[in-house]
Design a protein around this motif. Structure first.
Motif, PDB file in Angstrom:
ATOM      1  N   HIS A 174      12.204 -34.698  -8.995  1.00 50.58           N
ATOM      2  CA  HIS A 174      12.832 -33.878  -7.958  1.00 50.58           C
ATOM      3  C   HIS A 174      12.826 -34.605  -6.613  1.00 50.58           C
ATOM      4  CE1 HIS A 174      13.994 -30.280  -5.759  1.00 50.58           C
ATOM      5  NE2 HIS A 174      12.911 -30.378  -5.010  1.00 50.58           N
ATOM      6  N   ILE A 175      11.686 -35.184  -6.271  1.00 57.63           N
ATOM      7  CA  ILE A 175      11.580 -35.920  -5.008  1.00 57.63           C
ATOM      8  C   ILE A 175      12.476 -37.148  -5.027  1.00 57.63           C
ATOM      9  CG2 ILE A 175       9.996 -37.267  -3.560  1.00 57.63           C
ATOM     10  CD1 ILE A 175       7.776 -35.305  -4.489  1.00 57.63           C
ATOM     11  N   GLY A 176      12.534 -37.829  -6.191  1.00 57.84           N
ATOM     12  CA  GLY A 176      13.404 -38.993  -6.307  1.00 57.84           C
ATOM     13  C   GLY A 176      14.868 -38.636  -6.103  1.00 57.84           C
ATOM     14  N   MET A 177      15.297 -37.498  -6.666  1.00 55.93           N
ATOM     15  CA  MET A 177      16.679 -37.051  -6.460  1.00 55.93           C
ATOM     16  C   MET A 177      16.940 -36.749  -4.990  1.00 55.93           C
ATOM     17  SD  MET A 177      18.277 -37.005  -9.430  1.00 55.93           S
ATOM     18  CE  MET A 177      19.615 -35.821  -9.244  1.00 55.93           C
ATOM     19  N   ALA A 178      15.965 -36.113  -4.336  1.00 55.42           N
ATOM     20  CA  ALA A 178      16.125 -35.783  -2.914  1.00 55.42           C
ATOM     21  C   ALA A 178      16.208 -37.045  -2.064  1.00 55.42           C
ATOM     22  CB  ALA A 178      14.964 -34.906  -2.456  1.00 55.42           C
ATOM     23  N   LEU A 179      15.390 -38.037  -2.388  1.00 56.22           N
ATOM     24  CA  LEU A 179      15.409 -39.289  -1.627  1.00 56.22           C
ATOM     25  C   LEU A 179      16.751 -39.997  -1.762  1.00 56.22           C
ATOM     26  CD1 LEU A 179      11.842 -40.703  -2.365  1.00 56.22           C
ATOM     27  CD2 LEU A 179      12.663 -39.687  -0.234  1.00 56.22           C
ATOM     28  N   GLY A 180      17.429 -39.763  -2.882  1.00 53.68           N
ATOM     29  CA  GLY A 180      18.719 -40.400  -3.094  1.00 53.68           C
ATOM     30  C   GLY A 180      19.883 -39.663  -2.454  1.00 53.68           C
ATOM     31  N   ASP A 181      19.629 -38.543  -1.813  1.00 56.37           N
ATOM     32  CA  ASP A 181      20.708 -37.756  -1.196  1.00 56.37           C
ATOM     33  C   ASP A 181      20.296 -37.333   0.215  1.00 56.37           C
ATOM     34  OD1 ASP A 181      22.804 -36.084  -0.538  1.00 56.37           O
ATOM     35  OD2 ASP A 181      22.889 -35.134  -2.514  1.00 56.37           O
ATOM     36  N   PRO A 182      20.511 -38.206   1.208  1.00 58.39           N
ATOM     37  CA  PRO A 182      20.087 -37.897   2.585  1.00 58.39           C
ATOM     38  C   PRO A 182      20.709 -36.621   3.141  1.00 58.39           C
ATOM     39  CG  PRO A 182      20.709 -40.214   2.366  1.00 58.39           C
ATOM     40  CD  PRO A 182      21.120 -39.530   1.103  1.00 58.39           C
ATOM     41  N   GLU A 183      21.950 -36.336   2.772  1.00 64.61           N
ATOM     42  CA  GLU A 183      22.616 -35.146   3.319  1.00 64.61           C
ATOM     43  C   GLU A 183      21.992 -33.868   2.775  1.00 64.61           C
ATOM     44  OE1 GLU A 183      25.063 -33.308   5.988  1.00 64.61           O
ATOM     45  OE2 GLU A 183      24.618 -35.437   5.757  1.00 64.61           O
ATOM     46  N   ALA A 184      21.584 -33.897   1.499  1.00 67.38           N
ATOM     47  CA  ALA A 184      20.897 -32.726   0.934  1.00 67.38           C
ATOM     48  C   ALA A 184      19.568 -32.512   1.649  1.00 67.38           C
ATOM     49  CB  ALA A 184      20.670 -32.928  -0.563  1.00 67.38           C
ATOM     50  N   ARG A 185      18.865 -33.593   1.962  1.00 71.49           N
ATOM     51  CA  ARG A 185      17.599 -33.476   2.690  1.00 71.49           C
ATOM     52  C   ARG A 185      17.840 -32.936   4.092  1.00 71.49           C
ATOM     53  NH1 ARG A 185      16.820 -38.790   1.304  1.00 71.49           N
ATOM     54  NH2 ARG A 185      16.450 -39.366   3.480  1.00 71.49           N
ATOM     55  N   ARG A 186      18.902 -33.387   4.715  1.00 72.39           N
ATOM     56  CA  ARG A 186      19.229 -32.883   6.057  1.00 72.39           C
ATOM     57  C   ARG A 186      19.532 -31.390   6.015  1.00 72.39           C
ATOM     58  NH1 ARG A 186      23.869 -36.075   9.060  1.00 72.39           N
ATOM     59  NH2 ARG A 186      22.327 -37.718   8.647  1.00 72.39           N
ATOM     60  N   GLY A 187      20.196 -30.964   4.951  1.00 76.11           N
ATOM     61  CA  GLY A 187      20.495 -29.545   4.807  1.00 76.11           C
ATOM     62  C   GLY A 187      19.237 -28.713   4.706  1.00 76.11           C
ATOM     63  N   MET A 188      18.234 -29.223   3.987  1.00 71.12           N
ATOM     64  CA  MET A 188      16.981 -28.497   3.864  1.00 71.12           C
ATOM     65  C   MET A 188      16.169 -28.568   5.154  1.00 71.12           C
ATOM     66  SD  MET A 188      15.223 -26.493   2.082  1.00 71.12           S
ATOM     67  CE  MET A 188      16.105 -26.543   0.514  1.00 71.12           C
ATOM     68  N   ARG A 189      16.338 -29.646   5.909  1.00 75.13           N
ATOM     69  CA  ARG A 189      15.580 -29.811   7.148  1.00 75.13           C
ATOM     70  C   ARG A 189      16.192 -29.029   8.310  1.00 75.13           C
ATOM     71  NH1 ARG A 189      16.178 -34.790   7.464  1.00 75.13           N
ATOM     72  NH2 ARG A 189      17.614 -34.969   9.217  1.00 75.13           N
ATOM     73  N   THR A 190      17.516 -29.068   8.431  1.00 71.91           N
ATOM     74  CA  THR A 190      18.174 -28.453   9.588  1.00 71.91           C
ATOM     75  C   THR A 190      18.900 -27.155   9.256  1.00 71.91           C
ATOM     76  OG1 THR A 190      20.277 -29.627   9.271  1.00 71.91           O
ATOM     77  CG2 THR A 190      18.536 -30.771  10.514  1.00 71.91           C
ATOM     78  N   GLY A 191      19.190 -26.946   7.973  1.00 61.33           N
ATOM     79  CA  GLY A 191      19.909 -25.735   7.578  1.00 61.33           C
ATOM     80  C   GLY A 191      21.402 -25.927   7.412  1.00 61.33           C
ATOM     81  N   SER A 192      21.944 -27.108   7.782  1.00 58.14           N
ATOM     82  CA  SER A 192      23.381 -27.321   7.669  1.00 58.14           C
ATOM     83  C   SER A 192      23.670 -28.686   7.058  1.00 58.14           C
ATOM     84  CB  SER A 192      24.057 -27.216   9.041  1.00 58.14           C
ATOM     85  OG  SER A 192      23.592 -28.234   9.917  1.00 58.14           O
ATOM     86  N   VAL A 193      24.869 -28.802   6.463  1.00 56.73           N
ATOM     87  CA  VAL A 193      25.317 -30.045   5.847  1.00 56.73           C
ATOM     88  C   VAL A 193      26.734 -30.328   6.325  1.00 56.73           C
ATOM     89  CG1 VAL A 193      23.875 -29.808   3.796  1.00 56.73           C
ATOM     90  CG2 VAL A 193      26.160 -28.786   3.818  1.00 56.73           C
ATOM     91  N   SER A 194      27.187 -31.557   6.094  1.00 57.09           N
ATOM     92  CA  SER A 194      28.551 -31.891   6.498  1.00 57.09           C
ATOM     93  C   SER A 194      29.552 -31.204   5.578  1.00 57.09           C
ATOM     94  CB  SER A 194      28.768 -33.410   6.452  1.00 57.09           C
ATOM     95  OG  SER A 194      28.800 -33.867   5.117  1.00 57.09           O
ATOM     96  N   ARG A 195      30.690 -30.844   6.125  1.00 54.79           N
ATOM     97  CA  ARG A 195      31.722 -30.192   5.318  1.00 54.79           C
ATOM     98  C   ARG A 195      32.203 -31.123   4.204  1.00 54.79           C
ATOM     99  NH1 ARG A 195      36.927 -28.033   8.399  1.00 54.79           N
ATOM    100  NH2 ARG A 195      37.019 -30.243   8.952  1.00 54.79           N
ATOM    101  N   GLU A 196      32.313 -32.404   4.510  1.00 54.80           N
ATOM    102  CA  GLU A 196      32.769 -33.380   3.510  1.00 54.80           C
ATOM    103  C   GLU A 196      31.815 -33.424   2.320  1.00 54.80           C
ATOM    104  OE1 GLU A 196      32.842 -37.017   1.312  1.00 54.80           O
ATOM    105  OE2 GLU A 196      31.279 -36.543   2.775  1.00 54.80           O
ATOM    106  N   TRP A 197      30.504 -33.418   2.591  1.00 52.43           N
ATOM    107  CA  TRP A 197      29.506 -33.439   1.518  1.00 52.43           C
ATOM    108  C   TRP A 197      29.588 -32.155   0.691  1.00 52.43           C
ATOM    109  CZ3 TRP A 197      25.405 -30.244   0.267  1.00 52.43           C
ATOM    110  CH2 TRP A 197      24.465 -30.749  -0.640  1.00 52.43           C
ATOM    111  N   ALA A 198      29.722 -31.020   1.359  1.00 54.78           N
ATOM    112  CA  ALA A 198      29.795 -29.738   0.655  1.00 54.78           C
ATOM    113  C   ALA A 198      31.007 -29.685  -0.270  1.00 54.78           C
ATOM    114  CB  ALA A 198      29.846 -28.588   1.661  1.00 54.78           C
ATOM    115  N   GLU A 199      32.148 -30.171   0.206  1.00 54.91           N
ATOM    116  CA  GLU A 199      33.364 -30.132  -0.613  1.00 54.91           C
ATOM    117  C   GLU A 199      33.287 -31.121  -1.769  1.00 54.91           C
ATOM    118  OE1 GLU A 199      36.386 -30.895   2.253  1.00 54.91           O
ATOM    119  OE2 GLU A 199      36.484 -28.798   2.939  1.00 54.91           O
TER     120      GLU A 199
END
Length: 207
Positions: A174-199
């Motif tokens: 699980h941690i390895g998957m998170a480390l491979g996706d900075p935007e997903a980590r940012r979403g968990m840290r700040t609460g928001s993600v880029s629209r491009e990543w979400a789409e």
């Protein structure tokens, strides 16, 4: 879709997690981390010798394990958290498509349609929730030795130890998957993600 328009052009943010949801995740992660680290100190001789104070480590392990369900139970007061639990508990046709692509190791985003949570995240959430309950039950049998017969406690110890090893391996993944996706980590840290990543990563998600 909830957007943040104060970001630079092309970097519009999409709200993904509320403050309560991030608090539940962080607190659960901290408690799980204490359980894993203290378990390692109890079962790996080199770590046990390095740390010492076995009685203190045992108490930390027991109380962290006992407190593990508390953040989730407290999170039920949040409407956003309850909504996410419903998302995690539902499998749709797109989830089966995602799983087939994962089994074929097809990593193209177009081959892996996902809602707010992909099928892998849903399976992980269900598994870790069940494993936590089993660990809590077996741990209580080991802690309060007078409540159950010896054969039960012996079986509980076997299940607890081997499931703990499995949890450690799954958490590492699980941690390895998170480390491979900075935007997903940012979403968990700040609460928001880029629209491009979400789409791209969660094309079926409609906030």
């Amino acid at each position: 879709m909830s957007l943040r328009l104060d970001a630079p052009a092309g970097a519009v943010r999409v709200r993904r997690f509320s403050r309560a949801e991030r608090w539940v995740h962080r607190t659960t992660a901290a408690l799980m981390g204490v359980c894993v680290v203290t378990a390692a100190c109890l079962y790996v001789p080199q770590l046990a010798e390095l740390v010492g104070r076995r009685e203190l480590v045992v108490r930390l392990h027991e109380w962290a394990g006992l407190a593990l369900p508390v953040p989730v139970l407290a999170g039920l007061a949040s409407r956003a958290f309850r909504a996410d639990l419903r998302f995690l508990n539902r499998f749709g046709p797109h989830d089966r498509v995602w799983l087939r692509a994962a089994l074929r190791r097809d990593k193209r985003a177009a081959s892996r349609p996902a809602g707010k949570f992909n099928a892998g995240q849903k399976i992980y959430a269900a598994w870790i929730a069940g494993a936590t309950l089993v660990m809590l039950g077996t741990g209580l049998m080991m802690w309060f030795t007078h409540l159950t017969p010896l054969v039960w406690r012996t079986s509980a110890t076997f299940v607890h130890d081997w499931l703990a090893l499995t949890i450690g391996i799954v958490l590492a993944g699980h941690i390895g998957m998170a480390l491979g996706d900075p935007e997903a980590r940012r979403g968990m840290r700040t609460g928001s993600v880029s629209r491009e990543w979400a789409e791209r990563e969660h094309s079926v998600w409609r906030p």
